[in-house]
Scaffold this active site. Structure first.
Site: not given
Length: 186
Positions: A20, A112
């Site tokens: 990430h 997100n």
């Protein structure tokens, strides 16, 4: 001309080498190559450098991934950078590990960080450089997967993939999105 390059990731040593955080890792390498040093400013770690007549601002939001839009919107307004001169570097589960793909706009695809940027900047009409992290996880394990480290085999060629991403960023700023996509997209 001014450009704003945003590397997505999460702050903190526990996230440093996770999938990430590929946006942070890429911007760290680009800053190092350009002899630029990040400093902690409002909502982000930021640096800038000049390249072929362009001023390139790099930010790594300190708001955590899911609130990245707050930092992006703030710095976009603060620096008065047109949305067409913004590039977000992010991980992408839909691409095989190491594949790089530049897009001039697109959906958040469940990411997100991108979802929050869309909401805070009024749409998805900004460029994104997607760094493939693969999808080698069981159903329902997506969050664990992106928050885990790259495998040993992936670490071996990760520096080459990051270097290519840095070239793509500089190309985006100097040659534009279309030429960059034609030359570099996997």
């Amino acid at each position: 001309m001014k450009y704003l390059i945003i590397g997505l990731g999460n702050i903190g040593p526990e996230y440093e080498l996770t999938r990430h955080n590929i946006g942070f890792l890429t911007l760290d390498k680009l800053a190092e190559d350009q002899h630029a040093t990040f400093e902690h400013l409002k909502l982000a770690n930021k640096t800038e450098f000049k390249h072929k007549g362009r001023t390139i601002h790099l930010i790594k939001p300190t708001t955590y991934m899911n609130l990245s839009g707050k930092a992006v919107n703030y710095w976009m307004q603060e620096l008065k950078v047109n949305k067409s001169n913004i590039l977000v570097v992010t991980d992408d589960l839909a691409l095989p590990y190491g594949n790089l793909r530049l897009r001039v706009k697109g959906s958040h695809a469940g990411h997100n960080g991108l979802r929050d940027i869309d909401a805070m900047t009024g749409g998805n009409d900004y460029a994104r450089l997607k760094f493939g992290v693969g999808n080698d996880f069981h159903p329902g394990q997506q969050a664990d997967y992106v928050l885990s480290n790259f495998t040993k085999d992936q670490f071996i060629d990760l520096p080459l993939k990051i270097e290519k991403a840095c070239h793509m960023i500089l190309s985006f700023c100097t040659q534009g999105a279309q030429r960059t996509m034609n030359e570099y997209n996997d």
